[in-house]
Design an enzyme around this catalytic site. Structure first.
Site, PDB file in Angstrom:
ATOM      1  CE1 TYR A 120     -29.167  10.220  86.679  1.00  0.00           C
ATOM      2  CE2 TYR A 120     -31.284   9.543  85.802  1.00  0.00           C
ATOM      3  CZ  TYR A 120     -30.221  10.420  85.818  1.00  0.00           C
ATOM      4  OH  TYR A 120     -30.205  11.501  84.951  1.00  0.00           O
TER       5      TYR A 120
ATOM      6  CB  SER B 249     -26.430  11.389  83.943  1.00  0.00           C
ATOM      7  OG  SER B 249     -26.321  11.796  85.291  1.00  0.00           O
TER       8      SER B 249
HETATM    9  P1  NAP Z   1     -38.167  14.972  82.756  1.00  0.00           P
HETATM   10  O1  NAP Z   1     -38.416  16.428  82.853  1.00  0.00           O
HETATM   11  O2  NAP Z   1     -38.576  14.061  83.873  1.00  0.00           O
HETATM   12  O3  NAP Z   1     -38.783  14.423  81.358  1.00  0.00           O
HETATM   13  C1  NAP Z   1     -38.674  13.071  81.089  1.00  0.00           C
HETATM   14  C2  NAP Z   1     -39.419  12.798  79.807  1.00  0.00           C
HETATM   15  O4  NAP Z   1     -39.322  11.405  79.504  1.00  0.00           O
HETATM   16  C3  NAP Z   1     -40.896  13.132  79.884  1.00  0.00           C
HETATM   17  O5  NAP Z   1     -41.326  13.661  78.629  1.00  0.00           O
HETATM   18  C4  NAP Z   1     -41.552  11.756  80.092  1.00  0.00           C
HETATM   19  O6  NAP Z   1     -42.858  11.824  79.562  1.00  0.00           O
HETATM   20  C5  NAP Z   1     -40.622  10.862  79.267  1.00  0.00           C
HETATM   21  N1  NAP Z   1     -40.606   9.443  79.661  1.00  0.00           N
HETATM   22  C6  NAP Z   1     -40.284   8.925  80.857  1.00  0.00           C
HETATM   23  N2  NAP Z   1     -40.363   7.583  80.815  1.00  0.00           N
HETATM   24  C7  NAP Z   1     -40.765   7.248  79.550  1.00  0.00           C
HETATM   25  C8  NAP Z   1     -41.035   6.017  78.880  1.00  0.00           C
HETATM   26  N3  NAP Z   1     -40.934   4.841  79.520  1.00  0.00           N
HETATM   27  N4  NAP Z   1     -41.405   6.058  77.595  1.00  0.00           N
HETATM   28  C9  NAP Z   1     -41.532   7.236  76.945  1.00  0.00           C
HETATM   29  N5  NAP Z   1     -41.284   8.448  77.513  1.00  0.00           N
HETATM   30  C10 NAP Z   1     -40.903   8.431  78.804  1.00  0.00           C
HETATM   31  O7  NAP Z   1     -36.595  14.720  82.561  1.00  0.00           O
HETATM   32  P2  NAP Z   1     -35.446  15.700  82.065  1.00  0.00           P
HETATM   33  O8  NAP Z   1     -34.830  16.380  83.239  1.00  0.00           O
HETATM   34  O9  NAP Z   1     -35.908  16.494  80.883  1.00  0.00           O
HETATM   35  O10 NAP Z   1     -34.378  14.605  81.589  1.00  0.00           O
HETATM   36  C11 NAP Z   1     -34.391  14.104  80.280  1.00  0.00           C
HETATM   37  C12 NAP Z   1     -33.211  13.166  80.173  1.00  0.00           C
HETATM   38  O11 NAP Z   1     -32.022  13.847  80.603  1.00  0.00           O
HETATM   39  C13 NAP Z   1     -33.330  11.939  81.078  1.00  0.00           C
HETATM   40  O12 NAP Z   1     -32.745  10.826  80.451  1.00  0.00           O
HETATM   41  C14 NAP Z   1     -32.488  12.331  82.300  1.00  0.00           C
HETATM   42  O13 NAP Z   1     -31.980  11.185  82.978  1.00  0.00           O
HETATM   43  C15 NAP Z   1     -31.392  13.100  81.641  1.00  0.00           C
HETATM   44  N6  NAP Z   1     -30.666  14.048  82.489  1.00  0.00           N
HETATM   45  C16 NAP Z   1     -31.339  15.003  83.189  1.00  0.00           C
HETATM   46  C17 NAP Z   1     -30.589  15.924  83.936  1.00  0.00           C
HETATM   47  C18 NAP Z   1     -31.239  17.023  84.738  1.00  0.00           C
HETATM   48  O14 NAP Z   1     -30.526  17.611  85.592  1.00  0.00           O
HETATM   49  N7  NAP Z   1     -32.507  17.328  84.538  1.00  0.00           N
HETATM   50  C19 NAP Z   1     -29.191  15.866  83.939  1.00  0.00           C
HETATM   51  C20 NAP Z   1     -28.568  14.830  83.247  1.00  0.00           C
HETATM   52  C21 NAP Z   1     -29.316  13.949  82.508  1.00  0.00           C
HETATM   53  P3  NAP Z   1     -44.034  10.824  80.123  1.00  0.00           P
HETATM   54  O15 NAP Z   1     -43.910  10.804  81.616  1.00  0.00           O
HETATM   55  O16 NAP Z   1     -45.305  11.417  79.615  1.00  0.00           O
HETATM   56  O17 NAP Z   1     -43.742   9.498  79.535  1.00  0.00           O
HETATM   57  C1  GCO Z   2     -29.705  13.727  91.161  1.00  0.00           C
HETATM   58  C2  GCO Z   2     -30.036  14.450  89.880  1.00  0.00           C
HETATM   59  C3  GCO Z   2     -29.002  14.135  88.825  1.00  0.00           C
HETATM   60  C4  GCO Z   2     -29.370  14.804  87.538  1.00  0.00           C
HETATM   61  C5  GCO Z   2     -28.406  14.515  86.464  1.00  0.00           C
HETATM   62  C6  GCO Z   2     -27.041  15.037  86.761  1.00  0.00           C
HETATM   63  O1  GCO Z   2     -30.647  13.327  91.870  1.00  0.00           O
HETATM   64  O2  GCO Z   2     -28.507  13.596  91.435  1.00  0.00           O
HETATM   65  O3  GCO Z   2     -31.337  14.127  89.443  1.00  0.00           O
HETATM   66  O4  GCO Z   2     -28.913  12.756  88.669  1.00  0.00           O
HETATM   67  O5  GCO Z   2     -30.614  14.370  87.099  1.00  0.00           O
HETATM   68  O6  GCO Z   2     -28.399  13.183  86.105  1.00  0.00           O
HETATM   69  O7  GCO Z   2     -26.274  14.894  85.592  1.00  0.00           O
END
Ligand code: NAP
Ligand code: GCO
Length: 266
Positions: free
Chosen positions: A160, A147
């Site tokens: 986080y 992230s």
């Molecule tokens: P999301 O839309 O909230 O999806 C998260 C997924 O993880 C869902 O499928 C959820 O399904 C599953 N999950 C959560 N806890 C779990 C557990 N204990 N066991 C198994 N499955 C679990 O998140 P996203 O935005 O796609 O993010 C995916 C990854 O990218 C995360 O690691 C997040 O920190 C990272 N990330 C996101 C962003 C962003 O801007 N969106 C940026 C940087 C990094 P269930 O709830 O059904 O378990």
């Molecule tokens: C926040 C956001 C970010 C993104 C991502 C950025 O609240 O700042 O959720 O943390 O999820 O991790 O890279």
């Protein structure tokens, strides 16, 4: 070397955790497009069923598991079943993750632990279950979804940021400890991506204006837009393919330039 082969995932078994929707779903879709067999997990039966339908609509026969990545027993059983049904896992993406946006002084230790458990302890648990098979097979790819918060802090995301900072170092440590077995472990550091996780930060305001955080991110991103899960597809295929066999311990930031930019003058 034939470039198509270099970037091909033909015949590989890929496990993407938390790939019911969001970033994980897009990465799994990309892997399928490059020839991989897709396995994913989540905690919710409803999410699993919807996801399998969504994968089928894209012509992908993904195998889904209900498995909480923080539960070692459930993870061990899932990996054993995958190895029995499909063979050794060639590619693991530790994508499952949560965030809790709470000012640190108002966050309980339990809430802090919940975030670290899923975002940091679970990648350790799942990697530990998958690496022995990769060693036996003589190769493997592990991609940890890090992230911006692996590098930067901000208000309300202490747990986080601590977890994602730790995940960057776990990535480097797996690379260090298992590189000699032809296992490459790298990270992808997405910028701000439009998924359910960030929906609260993009909510349209009562007066129809953009959320203040939405405007802030647009000003902080040289690309002047939020990323989409699709922006991560190419980088993920690169890190999962033979094209990255000498890339190890690296975090590839896919952030539209946020980390390089001081931000637009208001
Ligand atoms: P999301 O839309 O909230 O999806 C998260 C997924 O993880 C869902 O499928 C959820 O399904 C599953 N999950 C959560 N806890 C779990 C557990 N204990 N066991 C198994 N499955 C679990 O998140 P996203 O935005 O796609 O993010 C995916 C990854 O990218 C995360 O690691 C997040 O920190 C990272 N990330 C996101 C962003 C962003 O801007 N969106 C940026 C940087 C990094 P269930 O709830 O059904 O378990
Ligand atoms: C926040 C956001 C970010 C993104 C991502 C950025 O609240 O700042 O959720 O943390 O999820 O991790 O890279």
């Amino acid at each position: 070397m034939d470039m198509k082969t270099l970037f091909s995932l033909e015949g590989k078994v890929a496990l993407v955790t938390g790939a019911a929707y969001g970033i994980g779903f897009a990465i799994a879709e990309a892997f399928a497009g490059a020839g991989a067999k897709i396995v994913f997990n989540c905690r919710s039966q409803e999410h699993l069923e919807k996801a399998c339908g969504a994968y089928r609509e894209k012509g992908i026969e993904a195998k889904g598991y209900i498995c909480d990545v923080t539960d070692e027993q459930q993870v061990a059983e899932m990996v054993a079943d995958i190895e029995k049904e499909l063979g050794v896992i060639d590619i693991l993406v530790n994508n499952a993750g949560i965030i809790k946006r709470i000012p640190m002084l108002e966050m309980s230790a339990e809430e802090f632990r919940q975030v670290v458990d899923i975002d940091l302890n679970a990648p350790f648990i799942v990697s530990k279950a998958v690496i022995p098979g990769m060693i036996k097979k003589g190769h493997g790819k592990i991609i940890n979804i890090c992230s911006m918060m692996s590098e930067l802090g901000r208000e309300t995301v202490s747990a986080y940021a601590a977890a994602k900072g730790g995940l960057k170092m776990l990535t480097r440590n797996i690379a260090s400890e298992y590189g000699e077995y032809n296992i490459q472990c790298n990270g992808i550091g997405p910028g701000y991506i439009a998924t359910p996780q960030t929906a609260p930060l993009r909510e349209v305001q009562a007066d129809g204006s953009r959320h203040p955080f939405d405007r802030f991110i647009i000003g902080k991103t040289p690309a002047a837009r939020w990323g989409t899960p699709e922006d991560l597809m190419g980088p993920a295929v690169f890190l999962a393919s033979d094209a990255s066999n000498f890339v190890n311990g690296h975090v590839l930031y896919v952030d539209g330039g946020i980390l390089a930019y001081i931000g637009k003058q208001p």
